[in-house]
Design an enzyme around this catalytic site. Structure first.
Site, PDB file in Angstrom:
ATOM      1  N   LEU A  65       0.827  -1.216   0.000  1.00 17.56           N
ATOM      2  CA  LEU A  65       0.000   0.000   0.000  1.00 17.56           C
ATOM      3  C   LEU A  65       0.856   1.260   0.000  1.00 17.56           C
ATOM      4  O   LEU A  65       2.040   1.213   0.335  1.00 17.56           O
ATOM      5  CB  LEU A  65      -0.912  -0.041   1.243  1.00 17.56           C
ATOM      6  CG  LEU A  65      -1.947  -1.179   1.211  1.00 17.56           C
ATOM      7  CD1 LEU A  65      -2.549  -1.418   2.585  1.00 17.56           C
ATOM      8  CD2 LEU A  65      -3.036  -0.881   0.182  1.00 17.56           C
ATOM      9  N   LYS A 168      15.411  -0.184   5.046  1.00 18.73           N
ATOM     10  CA  LYS A 168      14.957   0.423   3.789  1.00 18.73           C
ATOM     11  C   LYS A 168      15.232   1.939   3.763  1.00 18.73           C
ATOM     12  O   LYS A 168      15.806   2.464   2.802  1.00 18.73           O
ATOM     13  CB  LYS A 168      13.455   0.137   3.630  1.00 18.73           C
ATOM     14  CG  LYS A 168      12.722   0.954   2.604  1.00 18.73           C
ATOM     15  CD  LYS A 168      12.809   0.372   1.222  1.00 18.73           C
ATOM     16  CE  LYS A 168      12.191   1.324   0.218  1.00 18.73           C
ATOM     17  NZ  LYS A 168      12.351   0.921  -1.152  1.00 18.73           N
TER      18      LYS A 168
HETATM   19  P1  NAD Z   1       0.760   2.306  -6.274  1.00 14.33           P
HETATM   20  O1  NAD Z   1       0.158   3.597  -5.900  1.00 14.33           O
HETATM   21  O2  NAD Z   1       0.972   1.984  -7.712  1.00 14.33           O
HETATM   22  O3  NAD Z   1      -0.112   1.095  -5.646  1.00 14.33           O
HETATM   23  C1  NAD Z   1      -0.763   1.152  -4.419  1.00 14.33           C
HETATM   24  C2  NAD Z   1      -2.113   0.478  -4.576  1.00 14.33           C
HETATM   25  O4  NAD Z   1      -2.795   0.494  -3.317  1.00 14.33           O
HETATM   26  C3  NAD Z   1      -3.034   1.178  -5.586  1.00 14.33           C
HETATM   27  O5  NAD Z   1      -3.513   0.243  -6.542  1.00 14.33           O
HETATM   28  C4  NAD Z   1      -4.164   1.717  -4.714  1.00 14.33           C
HETATM   29  O6  NAD Z   1      -5.420   1.768  -5.376  1.00 14.33           O
HETATM   30  C5  NAD Z   1      -4.165   0.727  -3.579  1.00 14.33           C
HETATM   31  N1  NAD Z   1      -4.839   1.226  -2.376  1.00 14.33           N
HETATM   32  C6  NAD Z   1      -4.789   2.469  -1.832  1.00 14.33           C
HETATM   33  N2  NAD Z   1      -5.562   2.517  -0.715  1.00 14.33           N
HETATM   34  C7  NAD Z   1      -6.082   1.285  -0.563  1.00 14.33           C
HETATM   35  C8  NAD Z   1      -6.946   0.704   0.405  1.00 14.33           C
HETATM   36  N3  NAD Z   1      -7.419   1.402   1.431  1.00 14.33           N
HETATM   37  N4  NAD Z   1      -7.295  -0.594   0.255  1.00 14.33           N
HETATM   38  C9  NAD Z   1      -6.817  -1.312  -0.786  1.00 14.33           C
HETATM   39  N5  NAD Z   1      -5.994  -0.828  -1.741  1.00 14.33           N
HETATM   40  C10 NAD Z   1      -5.629   0.456  -1.616  1.00 14.33           C
HETATM   41  O7  NAD Z   1       2.138   2.210  -5.468  1.00 14.33           O
HETATM   42  P2  NAD Z   1       3.375   1.220  -5.759  1.00 14.33           P
HETATM   43  O8  NAD Z   1       4.349   1.890  -6.660  1.00 14.33           O
HETATM   44  O9  NAD Z   1       2.834  -0.125  -6.085  1.00 14.33           O
HETATM   45  O10 NAD Z   1       4.047   1.199  -4.309  1.00 14.33           O
HETATM   46  C11 NAD Z   1       3.481   0.449  -3.229  1.00 14.33           C
HETATM   47  C12 NAD Z   1       4.442   0.516  -2.043  1.00 14.33           C
HETATM   48  O11 NAD Z   1       5.712   0.003  -2.431  1.00 14.33           O
HETATM   49  C13 NAD Z   1       4.693   1.947  -1.531  1.00 14.33           C
HETATM   50  O12 NAD Z   1       4.739   1.914  -0.137  1.00 14.33           O
HETATM   51  C14 NAD Z   1       6.037   2.319  -2.144  1.00 14.33           C
HETATM   52  O13 NAD Z   1       6.734   3.268  -1.375  1.00 14.33           O
HETATM   53  C15 NAD Z   1       6.726   0.963  -2.148  1.00 14.33           C
HETATM   54  N6  NAD Z   1       7.785   0.825  -3.170  1.00 14.33           N
HETATM   55  C16 NAD Z   1       7.556   1.203  -4.459  1.00 14.33           C
HETATM   56  C17 NAD Z   1       8.573   1.067  -5.405  1.00 14.33           C
HETATM   57  C18 NAD Z   1       8.360   1.486  -6.842  1.00 14.33           C
HETATM   58  O14 NAD Z   1       9.353   1.539  -7.590  1.00 14.33           O
HETATM   59  N7  NAD Z   1       7.131   1.750  -7.281  1.00 14.33           N
HETATM   60  C19 NAD Z   1       9.808   0.519  -5.034  1.00 14.33           C
HETATM   61  C20 NAD Z   1      10.002   0.103  -3.718  1.00 14.33           C
HETATM   62  C21 NAD Z   1       8.966   0.253  -2.787  1.00 14.33           C
END
Ligand code: NAD
Length: 293
Positions: A65, A168
């Site tokens: 999330l 992290k």
């Molecule tokens: P994203 O915004 O693409 O995905 C998050 C998802 O969570 C979305 O689909 C959203 O609709 C859903 N969501 C939001 N509120 C919700 C709820 N209450 N119930 C259910 N679903 C809900 O983000 P991401 O890029 O997939 O990143 C996710 C996590 O991973 C973050 O914490 C980010 O910091 C971490 N992260 C991301 C990357 C990257 O390169 N994108 C790399 C390392 C870590």
């Protein structure tokens, strides 16, 4: 094979859930976005319309999330619904304090939970090559490992609850600092008449060498696959880097740790945000430094 609930199927979650399906697990998916639900359904997950429905009969719940506030709300719903047999794994990047509170709240119901943030980005999530940094009890970690191995390549147990998040944010704070320092060095070299390739050839074999230079060079040219050669398309966005730097500074304040370069890095990435350029790759901070933003 296990029945797994996956909550949050955005850019990262969808690749991770797809790999669990490919490994033969039954994945029950929940997300608030229709786009994410459609993607999960196409990937072979069973999509449900409520968290309650997703978690009630599963062996494991995985969350991916956006932030700590959302994790807090979702986690409360999950903990209220599941029994002590279900393991909870939070892969989101969130603040250390919330991560520790969530594990403690789960423990009140004898539920095993770990924080397991990742590095490796969207490419690593799709390829199943993420690095997981885990915090929690030995027992919870060993229960989680089999699932993490499906989604990642390097799995570390960093210690007690919250230590995954500590690893992290400290790693990413160092990455931000390295990136800015590398940009400054390439910019100065160029201004003094030394071209990027020549400086790279020398510094990458000398003591200034670092990952931001040799794998992700912010000056166009020397590293072909780097975002600098694609107009700084991400990659890992400056917005994501800023999120992690803010988490690091909040944690540093609460631990009374001195992080002057981390603090300066946060200020510089927030200038990318103010300039509405934070959707660029984080190596695009080069444009701020060389005056081309
Ligand atoms: P994203 O915004 O693409 O995905 C998050 C998802 O969570 C979305 O689909 C959203 O609709 C859903 N969501 C939001 N509120 C919700 C709820 N209450 N119930 C259910 N679903 C809900 O983000 P991401 O890029 O997939 O990143 C996710 C996590 O991973 C973050 O914490 C980010 O910091 C971490 N992260 C991301 C990357 C990257 O390169 N994108 C790399 C390392 C870590």
């Amino acid at each position: 094979m296990s029945k797994i609930a996956f909550i949050g199927l955005g850019n990262m979650g969808i690749g991770m859930a797809t790999n669990l399906v490919k490994a033969g697990h039954e994945v029950i998916a929940f997300d608030v976005s229709d786009k994410a639900k459609d993607a999960a359904s196409s990937a072979g997950c069973t999509v449900v319309s409520e968290i309650k429905e997703a978690v009630k009969t599963v062996e494991v719940v995985i969350m991916m999330l956006p932030n700590g506030k959302i994790v807090r709300g979702v986690c409360a719903e999950i903990i209220a619904e599941i029994s002590s047999k279900t393991l909870v794994i939070d892969c989101s990047t969130i603040d250390v304090a919330t991560a520790r509170e969530m594990v403690a709240a789960a423990a009140l119901k004898n539920i095993d939970m770990i924080d397991a943030p990742v590095s490796g980005g969207v490419g690593g999530a799709a390829a199943g090559t993420l690095t997981f940094m885990c915090g929690g009890s030995e027992e919870a970690y060993s229960r989680a490992e089999v699932y993490l191995r499906v989604m990642g390549k390097n799995i570390f147990h960093a210690g007690d609850a919250g230590n995954g998040q500590v690893a992290k944010i400290c790693n990413n704070m160092l990455l931000g600092i390295h990136m800015i320092g590398t940009c400054e060095a390439f910019n100065l070299a160029e201004k003094l008449g030394l071209d990027a390739q020549k400086f790279y050839d020398i510094s990458s074999t000398a003591s200034g060498q670092n990952w931001s230079m040799t794998s992700y060079c912010p000056a166009p040219g020397p590293v072909e696959s780097a975002p600098s050669n694609k107009n700084y398309e991400p990659g890992f966005t400056a917005a994501m880097m800023l999120k992690d730097l803010r988490l690091a500074q909040d944690a540093a304040t609460s631990a009374r740790a001195s992080t002057p370069l981390g603090s300066q890095s946060e200020a510089m990435y927030s200038l990318m945000e103010s300039a509405k350029k934070d959707s660029l790759d984080f190596s695009g901070i080069m444009k701020l430094i060389n005056g081309s933003l």
